[in-house]
Design an enzyme around this catalytic site. Structure first.
Site, short mmCIF file in Angstrom:
data_model
loop_
_atom_site.label_atom_id
_atom_site.label_comp_id
_atom_site.label_asym_id
_atom_site.label_seq_id
_atom_site.Cartn_x
_atom_site.Cartn_y
_atom_site.Cartn_z
CB CYS A 79 6.04 53.20 70.25
SG CYS A 79 5.03 53.24 68.80
CG HIS A 170 2.46 55.13 72.93
ND1 HIS A 170 3.77 56.09 72.72
CD2 HIS A 170 2.32 54.75 71.65
CE1 HIS A 170 4.14 56.23 71.46
NE2 HIS A 170 3.28 55.42 70.78
CD GLU A 172 4.45 57.15 76.34
OE1 GLU A 172 4.44 55.87 76.51
OE2 GLU A 172 4.55 57.28 74.98
N1 GLN Z 1 5.58 54.39 63.30
C1 GLN Z 1 6.56 55.25 64.28
C2 GLN Z 1 7.79 54.72 63.78
O1 GLN Z 1 7.85 53.83 62.99
C3 GLN Z 1 6.40 54.93 65.82
C4 GLN Z 1 5.23 55.24 66.22
C5 GLN Z 1 5.14 55.69 67.63
O2 GLN Z 1 5.98 55.72 68.32
N2 GLN Z 1 4.11 56.04 68.15
O3 GLN Z 1 9.07 55.15 64.26
#
Ligand code: GLN
Length: 192
Positions: A79, A170, A172
């Protein structure tokens, strides 16, 4: 024996540690730059990429992480971690660590779908991998050296370039540890 670090500046750390647990694997919660030196691989967790970048700069991790990647050592970004690894970010002049030849779009799923879960096929990892998306980025484009590992519909949500692994979601946050164990195997191979 391999040693894998989880960058612990922000975001879910303990969850990654649990998923990485494997025989002959030592897991390190990385809070200081010196801890990077003897690692064989590192995980960049989710969180907020702009905040993580600020903390990376503040604690002097920027150059050491670039060097870590330049040495070909495995890196896995989930992410926000994937955003940190992307060479290009839609609407921004520059990427952050920019170690993968791909372009991402932040918060790419609309409001109604800000968070959702689904099961995905991930090449090399398996079927029905549980994926949790939270304000997730999309991978808009990948370079020719980048292998698309998974798609959600038409959208790329996981990719690999050599020893670098990135996913929008994610892994995890589930009991399914296969994606992390895939990373552990990449780290083991890279060390040999
Ligand atoms: N929206 C977040 C970003 O732009 C990422 C979201 C996340 O890691 N769950 O960094």
């Amino acid at each position: 024996m391999v040693k894998i670090g989880v960058l612990a500046l922000q975001g879910a750390v303990r969850e990654h540690v649990n998923c990485l647990e494997a025989p002959n694997t030592e897991i390190v919660i990385v809070k200081k730059v010196e801890q990077l030196h003897d690692l064989d691989g590192v995980v960049l967790p989710g969180g907020e990429s702009t905040t993580m970048r600020r903390l990376i700069d503040l604690y002097g991790f920027y150059e050491p992480l670039k060097e870590f990647a330049a040495a070909g050592k495995p890196m896995f970004g989930t992410c926000a971690g994937a955003i940190l690894m992307a060479g290009q970010i839609e609407g921004q002049d520059e990427g952050h660590l920019a170690v993968m030849d791909m372009k991402v779009q932040r918060n790419a799923f609309g409001r109604q779908r800000e968070s959702f879960e689904t099961d995905l096929h991930v090449a090399g990892v398996g079927e029905d991998i549980r994926a949790v998306f939270i304000r997730a980025p999309l991978i808009l484009e990948v370079g020719e050296n980048v292998q698309v590992l998974s798609k959600y519909g038409d959208e790329i949500v996981a990719a690999r370039q050599g020893n670098f692994l990135a996913c929008s979601f994610h892994p995890e946050l589930t009991d399914d540890h296969r994606f992390h164990q895939f990373f552990v195997s990449i780290v083991e191979e890279a060390k040999q």
